[in-house]
Design a protein around this motif. Structure first.
Motif, PDB file in Angstrom:
ATOM      1  N   GLN A  27      -0.536  -3.516  -0.768  1.00 55.05           N
ATOM      2  CA  GLN A  27      -0.455  -4.924  -1.192  1.00 55.05           C
ATOM      3  C   GLN A  27       0.918  -5.543  -0.924  1.00 55.05           C
ATOM      4  O   GLN A  27       1.898  -5.272  -1.616  1.00 55.05           O
ATOM      5  N   LEU A  30       1.062 -12.685   0.979  1.00 60.97           N
ATOM      6  CA  LEU A  30       1.652 -13.876   1.611  1.00 60.97           C
ATOM      7  C   LEU A  30       1.434 -15.037   0.655  1.00 60.97           C
ATOM      8  O   LEU A  30       0.289 -15.384   0.358  1.00 60.97           O
ATOM      9  N   GLY A  55      -9.532  -7.740   2.333  1.00 65.81           N
ATOM     10  CA  GLY A  55      -8.387  -7.728   1.439  1.00 65.81           C
ATOM     11  C   GLY A  55      -7.818  -9.109   1.168  1.00 65.81           C
ATOM     12  O   GLY A  55      -6.672  -9.393   1.482  1.00 65.81           O
ATOM     13  N   GLU A  77     -12.884  -7.052  -0.981  1.00 60.89           N
ATOM     14  CA  GLU A  77     -11.646  -6.688  -1.685  1.00 60.89           C
ATOM     15  C   GLU A  77     -11.913  -5.483  -2.587  1.00 60.89           C
ATOM     16  O   GLU A  77     -12.898  -5.439  -3.318  1.00 60.89           O
ATOM     17  N   ASP A 103     -14.849  -1.156  -0.644  1.00 60.77           N
ATOM     18  CA  ASP A 103     -13.949  -0.593   0.350  1.00 60.77           C
ATOM     19  C   ASP A 103     -14.392  -1.064   1.738  1.00 60.77           C
ATOM     20  O   ASP A 103     -15.516  -0.760   2.168  1.00 60.77           O
ATOM     21  N   ALA A 104     -13.516  -1.770   2.437  1.00 59.28           N
ATOM     22  CA  ALA A 104     -13.875  -2.300   3.753  1.00 59.28           C
ATOM     23  C   ALA A 104     -14.220  -1.189   4.743  1.00 59.28           C
ATOM     24  O   ALA A 104     -15.023  -1.384   5.653  1.00 59.28           O
ATOM     25  N   ASN A 123      -5.064 -10.135   6.819  1.00 58.71           N
ATOM     26  CA  ASN A 123      -3.752  -9.524   6.655  1.00 58.71           C
ATOM     27  C   ASN A 123      -4.058  -8.141   6.101  1.00 58.71           C
ATOM     28  O   ASN A 123      -4.295  -7.981   4.918  1.00 58.71           O
TER      29      ASN A 123
HETATM   30  C1  LIG Z   1      -1.562  -6.828   2.787  1.00 56.84           C
HETATM   31  S1  LIG Z   1      -2.536  -7.263   1.367  1.00 56.84           S
HETATM   32  C2  LIG Z   1      -3.097  -8.876   1.887  1.00 56.84           C
HETATM   33  C3  LIG Z   1      -3.472  -9.780   0.727  1.00 56.84           C
HETATM   34  C4  LIG Z   1      -3.767 -11.228   1.113  1.00 56.84           C
HETATM   35  N1  LIG Z   1      -4.805 -11.330   2.111  1.00 56.84           N
HETATM   36  C5  LIG Z   1      -2.527 -11.923   1.619  1.00 56.84           C
HETATM   37  O1  LIG Z   1      -2.457 -12.189   2.840  1.00 56.84           O
HETATM   38  O2  LIG Z   1      -1.635 -12.178   0.809  1.00 56.84           O
HETATM   39  C6  LIG Z   1      -3.953  -6.208   1.612  1.00 56.84           C
HETATM   40  C7  LIG Z   1      -5.138  -6.414   0.669  1.00 56.84           C
HETATM   41  O3  LIG Z   1      -6.173  -5.485   1.014  1.00 56.84           O
HETATM   42  C8  LIG Z   1      -6.733  -4.907  -0.164  1.00 56.84           C
HETATM   43  N2  LIG Z   1      -7.260  -3.585   0.223  1.00 56.84           N
HETATM   44  C9  LIG Z   1      -6.587  -2.422   0.377  1.00 56.84           C
HETATM   45  N3  LIG Z   1      -7.387  -1.450   0.820  1.00 56.84           N
HETATM   46  C10 LIG Z   1      -8.623  -2.015   0.955  1.00 56.84           C
HETATM   47  C11 LIG Z   1      -9.887  -1.528   1.386  1.00 56.84           C
HETATM   48  N4  LIG Z   1     -10.048  -0.265   1.766  1.00 56.84           N
HETATM   49  N5  LIG Z   1     -10.937  -2.381   1.401  1.00 56.84           N
HETATM   50  C12 LIG Z   1     -10.789  -3.677   1.012  1.00 56.84           C
HETATM   51  N6  LIG Z   1      -9.608  -4.198   0.608  1.00 56.84           N
HETATM   52  C13 LIG Z   1      -8.546  -3.379   0.578  1.00 56.84           C
HETATM   53  C14 LIG Z   1      -5.571  -4.870  -1.140  1.00 56.84           C
HETATM   54  O4  LIG Z   1      -6.016  -4.789  -2.477  1.00 56.84           O
HETATM   55  C15 LIG Z   1      -4.864  -6.186  -0.792  1.00 56.84           C
HETATM   56  O5  LIG Z   1      -5.409  -7.241  -1.545  1.00 56.84           O
END
Ligand SMILES: C[S@@+](CC[C@H](N)C(=O)[O-])C[C@H]1O[C@@H](n2cnc3c(N)ncnc32)[C@H](O)[C@@H]1O
Length: 275
Positions: A27, A30, A55, A77, A103-104, A123
């Motif tokens: 995490q 942005l 995410g 998410e 989980d993506a 992102n």
């Molecule tokens: C780099 S952050 C980006 C957050 C937001 N999109 C931004 O740009 O501020 C990555 C996001 O992916 C989520 N995430 C992490 N692993 C994941 C997974 N396996 N499947 C889905 N979401 C996931 C995290 O909880 C987090 O919200």
């Protein structure tokens, strides 16, 4: 002060919902909506498209995609703490945001894909980003269900995605991406743009599918690139020995004295097809 989309500023959202960033979930948020709009704009026109986002976190990029006119966002998410913040965005844009908690890596995006143009914008969490990209490059059918991928990576990964022959970053990922897509780096994002700041610079990569990639078995392509780049400084007659070495190279019409990093994507496909 409210943001231009009429929703509260992201810093307030994060504070109100107690969304302290968790490293294990990759995490790095942005919070600047101008920047998230710049990322979303890289995907080209969004009017009438469905966007898959991985995410969404507190929703900075999600808000930008919706504000730029996407018909619908389907966002996956993993962190349930983010769901109330995302529900507020869904209320603000009725019928246009669907959030899937999960989980993506385990999500079958292809089967979720509705009719009409689909773009993927994310992102990405750094720990799963490359695997997700590979999954999207290897769907059941080609051309794929998506029109473009606009993805944020660590810059070093971005460089490997767009690299071609004779580039130090060229490797298995560059061959796979070059085979199936046209990939370019759009712009870099400095660590300070994120909350909390990561250790390295990030970059936004834009990929569009090739209509007619060279017909080639993915499994064979994986075998030759794994062997060739596993010993990238050695001549191919040596590194490809377990796959037939010199005779395989002669069959493919490739000089056995060359090294992996000098071979074009087309030549790797020739090798894969000669196996
Ligand atoms: C780099 S952050 C980006 C957050 C937001 N999109 C931004 O740009 O501020 C990555 C996001 O992916 C989520 N995430 C992490 N692993 C994941 C997974 N396996 N499947 C889905 N979401 C996931 C995290 O909880 C987090 O919200």
């Amino acid at each position: 002060m409210a943001a231009l989309d009429g929703l509260p500023p992201l810093r307030d959202v994060i504070q109100r919902h107690g969304l302290d960033a968790r490293k294990a979930l990759g995490q790095n948020f942005l919070l600047d909506l101008n920047l998230t709009q710049k990322v979303a704009r890289t995907a080209g026109g969004l009017e009438g498209t469905t966007v898959f986002e991985v995410g969404p976190g507190p929703g900075g990029l999600t808000r930008a995609i919706l504000a730029l006119g996407a018909k619908k966002v389907i966002a996956v998410e993993r962190d349930t703490r983010c769901l109330p913040a995302l529900a507020e965005i869904a209320d603000h844009y009725p019928g246009r945001l669907e959030v899937i908690e999960g989980d993506a890596l385990k999500t079958d995006f292809e089967s979720l894909a509705p009719e009409g143009p689909i773009k993927i914008i994310a992102n990405l969490p750094y720990n799963v980003g490359t695997q997700l990209l590979v999954n999207w490059l290897l769907p059941k059918t080609w051309p794929p269900f998506w029109q473009s991928l606009t993805l944020m990576f660590q810059k070093e990964v971005g460089e490997r995605i767009v690299a071609g022959e004779d580039d130090d970053h060229y490797g298995r990922l560059g061959v796979l991406c070059g085979w199936r897509t046209e990939a370019r780096m759009a712009f870099d994002v400095a660590p300070q743009a994120f909350t909390p700041p990561p250790k390295v610079t990030s970059t936004v990569v834009h990929l569009t599918p090739r209509e007619n990639p060279i017909p080639c078995s993915v499994a064979n392509l994986e075998k030759v690139t794994q062997a060739a780049f596993g010993q990238r400084r050695k001549m191919l007659r040596q590194s490809l020995k377990p796959l037939g070495g010199e005779s395989l190279l002669v069959k493919a019409g490739i000089d056995p004295a060359r090294r992996a990093e000098t071979l074009s994507v087309e030549e790797f496909c020739l090798l894969a097809n000669s196996l």
